[in-house]
Design a protein around this motif. Structure first.
Motif, PDB file in Angstrom:
ATOM      1  N   MET A 122       0.845  -1.192   0.000  1.00 39.22           N
ATOM      2  CA  MET A 122       0.000   0.000   0.000  1.00 39.22           C
ATOM      3  C   MET A 122       0.886   1.249   0.000  1.00 39.22           C
ATOM      4  O   MET A 122       1.972   1.243   0.596  1.00 39.22           O
ATOM      5  CB  MET A 122      -0.900   0.020   1.235  1.00 39.22           C
ATOM      6  CG  MET A 122      -1.915  -1.117   1.296  1.00 39.22           C
ATOM      7  SD  MET A 122      -3.174  -0.959   0.020  1.00 39.22           S
ATOM      8  CE  MET A 122      -2.935  -2.499  -0.855  1.00 39.22           C
ATOM      9  N   ASP A 126      -2.508   5.201   5.964  1.00 39.04           N
ATOM     10  CA  ASP A 126      -3.969   5.249   6.018  1.00 39.04           C
ATOM     11  C   ASP A 126      -4.606   4.315   4.994  1.00 39.04           C
ATOM     12  O   ASP A 126      -5.711   3.796   5.194  1.00 39.04           O
ATOM     13  CB  ASP A 126      -4.482   6.678   5.839  1.00 39.04           C
ATOM     14  CG  ASP A 126      -4.042   7.308   4.526  1.00 39.04           C
ATOM     15  OD1 ASP A 126      -3.104   6.798   3.903  1.00 39.04           O
ATOM     16  OD2 ASP A 126      -4.644   8.326   4.139  1.00 39.04           O
ATOM     17  N   GLU A 127      -3.895   4.024   3.894  1.00 43.79           N
ATOM     18  CA  GLU A 127      -4.395   3.076   2.898  1.00 43.79           C
ATOM     19  C   GLU A 127      -4.385   1.648   3.446  1.00 43.79           C
ATOM     20  O   GLU A 127      -5.242   0.828   3.095  1.00 43.79           O
ATOM     21  CB  GLU A 127      -3.553   3.149   1.625  1.00 43.79           C
ATOM     22  CG  GLU A 127      -3.726   4.420   0.823  1.00 43.79           C
ATOM     23  CD  GLU A 127      -5.097   4.515   0.178  1.00 43.79           C
ATOM     24  OE1 GLU A 127      -5.695   3.461  -0.108  1.00 43.79           O
ATOM     25  OE2 GLU A 127      -5.588   5.643  -0.025  1.00 43.79           O
ATOM     26  N   ARG A 130      -7.500   1.368   5.494  1.00 40.41           N
ATOM     27  CA  ARG A 130      -8.687   1.255   4.641  1.00 40.41           C
ATOM     28  C   ARG A 130      -8.786  -0.131   3.993  1.00 40.41           C
ATOM     29  O   ARG A 130      -9.881  -0.681   3.836  1.00 40.41           O
ATOM     30  CB  ARG A 130      -8.683   2.344   3.567  1.00 40.41           C
ATOM     31  CG  ARG A 130      -9.188   3.692   4.066  1.00 40.41           C
ATOM     32  CD  ARG A 130      -9.487   4.633   2.926  1.00 40.41           C
ATOM     33  NE  ARG A 130      -8.279   5.194   2.366  1.00 40.41           N
ATOM     34  CZ  ARG A 130      -7.709   6.329   2.784  1.00 40.41           C
ATOM     35  NH1 ARG A 130      -8.238   6.994   3.795  1.00 40.41           N
ATOM     36  NH2 ARG A 130      -6.614   6.783   2.216  1.00 40.41           N
ATOM     37  N   GLU A 131      -7.644  -0.700   3.605  1.00 39.91           N
ATOM     38  CA  GLU A 131      -7.635  -2.011   2.965  1.00 39.91           C
ATOM     39  C   GLU A 131      -8.162  -3.089   3.912  1.00 39.91           C
ATOM     40  O   GLU A 131      -8.894  -3.997   3.503  1.00 39.91           O
ATOM     41  CB  GLU A 131      -6.212  -2.351   2.512  1.00 39.91           C
ATOM     42  CG  GLU A 131      -6.109  -3.517   1.558  1.00 39.91           C
ATOM     43  CD  GLU A 131      -6.510  -3.186   0.132  1.00 39.91           C
ATOM     44  OE1 GLU A 131      -6.361  -4.059  -0.737  1.00 39.91           O
ATOM     45  OE2 GLU A 131      -6.980  -2.049  -0.112  1.00 39.91           O
ATOM     46  N   SER A 158      -4.084   7.496  12.692  1.00 40.72           N
ATOM     47  CA  SER A 158      -5.046   6.658  11.963  1.00 40.72           C
ATOM     48  C   SER A 158      -5.995   5.936  12.911  1.00 40.72           C
ATOM     49  O   SER A 158      -7.145   5.642  12.557  1.00 40.72           O
ATOM     50  CB  SER A 158      -4.310   5.634  11.093  1.00 40.72           C
ATOM     51  OG  SER A 158      -3.587   6.271  10.060  1.00 40.72           O
TER      52      SER A 158
END
Length: 362
Positions: A122, A126-127, A130-131, A158
């Motif tokens: 990623m 933060d990704e 989200r994943e 986060s």
């Protein structure tokens, strides 16, 4: 009989041991398949077969009962890989990490889960959150603190808006190597690396490459990739990145602090059961009043609970309003910890248990 004459006999014994090991490994794999069938029959196909608490207890027993001559670290690594391979037969895990391929975060993912997992790079922390929140990956691995450079604020921030839990931790010794396509350090005119790695190798660079341009990039793996296309350049990165991009290791371990270690957190949706050695992380917002911080810490002192880390971060709710991230020894289901958290709840604006999880085994 000479020592050389004994070799055929010794090799025959090794072959016999290998055959027995293979038989036992396949027996373990068959039992893992039976476990998967039993769990699926009772809970359906969406169940996650990975149990962080169970795995931590198994690895600690391996460490405690290891008679040698294999050292504890290698024994634990070997059994982790065996469990990883067996788990992949049941149902492979998908793990998000801070990419691209070849980063220390990916190394931490492999150290914790073994190499039989599917890793997904990623572009940002933060990704990763989200994943995992979306269900695309069951777990994520995020850096949280370095022994020389301190806390990674993006990870803490986060957690402020995420419902994910901490399911485990990994401690990884960080060895920075100078990688290049060149064969001599004197040829290097530009060095690529992540900003934190530059900070961790500052004294070495000042002494050995004082005139080389230092160019910060998003990750050490990206630094290694750039070295393939920029002449007379080098990257500060780990050995995995060097292997991935076929670079020479000009100088090994150029970090200023030999004990440089980064701690990573495993994030997921799963609440983890108790083990022999646990840690709990909480997020707390204290009331803005005299003695507020004292009231926050007093319940833990009263219950004899050790706090291993306290970090403050802006709450994003108002100017000069802060939240505290606290690591403490013990599991939230242990009576002393549960009592302390209950006492604390009445004296704070916000109390969020981010997770109880096994302490890093090695």
């Amino acid at each position: 009989m000479t020592k050389l004459e004994k070799l055929p006999e010794l090799r025959k014994k090794i072959d016999s041991v290998d055959e027995r090991m293979l038989e036992l490994l396949n027996e373990r794999a068959r039992l893992a398949i039976e476990v998967a069938k039993t769990k699926t029959a009772s809970a359906g196909d969406d169940i996650c077969f990975y149990r962080p608490d169970r795995e931590a207890d198994v690895l600690r027993k391996i460490k405690e009962h290891n008679p040698g001559p294999m050292d504890d670290e290698k024994a634990v690594w070997l059994f982790r890989e065996i469990m990883s391979a067996c788990l992949a037969i049941e149902k492979p895990l998908s793990v998000a990490f801070l990419g691209p391929e070849g980063t220390f975060t990916q190394q931490a993912a492999y150290k914790h889960f073994g190499h039989a997992v599917k890793t997904s790079p990623m572009p940002a922390i933060d990704e990763i959150f989200r994943e995992v929140e979306s269900g695309a990956c069951q777990y994520g691995v995020v850096p949280v603190e370095n022994s020389t450079e301190g806390v990674i604020t993006h990870t803490l921030d986060s957690f402020l808006s995420s419902s994910l839990l901490i399911c485990g931790e990994v401690e990884l010794r960080i060895h920075h190597h100078l990688l290049s396509q060149r064969s001599e350090v004197q040829e290097i005119q530009e060095v690529f690396s992540h900003q934190q790695s530059f900070a961790q190798c500052r004294r070495w660079l000042d002494q050995k490459l004082p005139h080389a341009k230092r160019t910060p990039v998003s990750s050490n793996a990206e630094a290694a990739r750039l070295v393939k296309i920029v002449p007379k350049s080098a990257a500060i990165a780990g050995e995995v990145a060097g292997q991935l991009y076929s670079l020479n290791i000009l100088i090994r371990s150029i970090e200023d602090e030999p004990n440089n270690t980064t701690r990573f957190l495993i994030i997921g949706k799963q609440r983890v059961g108790q083990t022999q050695q646990d840690k709990t992380t909480i997020l707390v917002s204290t009331k803005n009043q005299p003695g507020g911080l004292y009231k926050l810490l007093a319940p833990f002192s009263g219950e004899g609970i050790s706090l291993t880390r306290i970090e403050s971060r802006p709450s994003r709710q108002g100017m000069w309003d802060y939240v505290f991230f606290i690591d403490l020894e013990g599991h939230q289901d242990e009576p002393q910890v549960a009592d302390a958290l209950a006492m604390l709840k009445g004296d704070v604006n916000l109390l969020k248990v981010l997770g109880s999880y096994p302490q890093a085994v090695l």
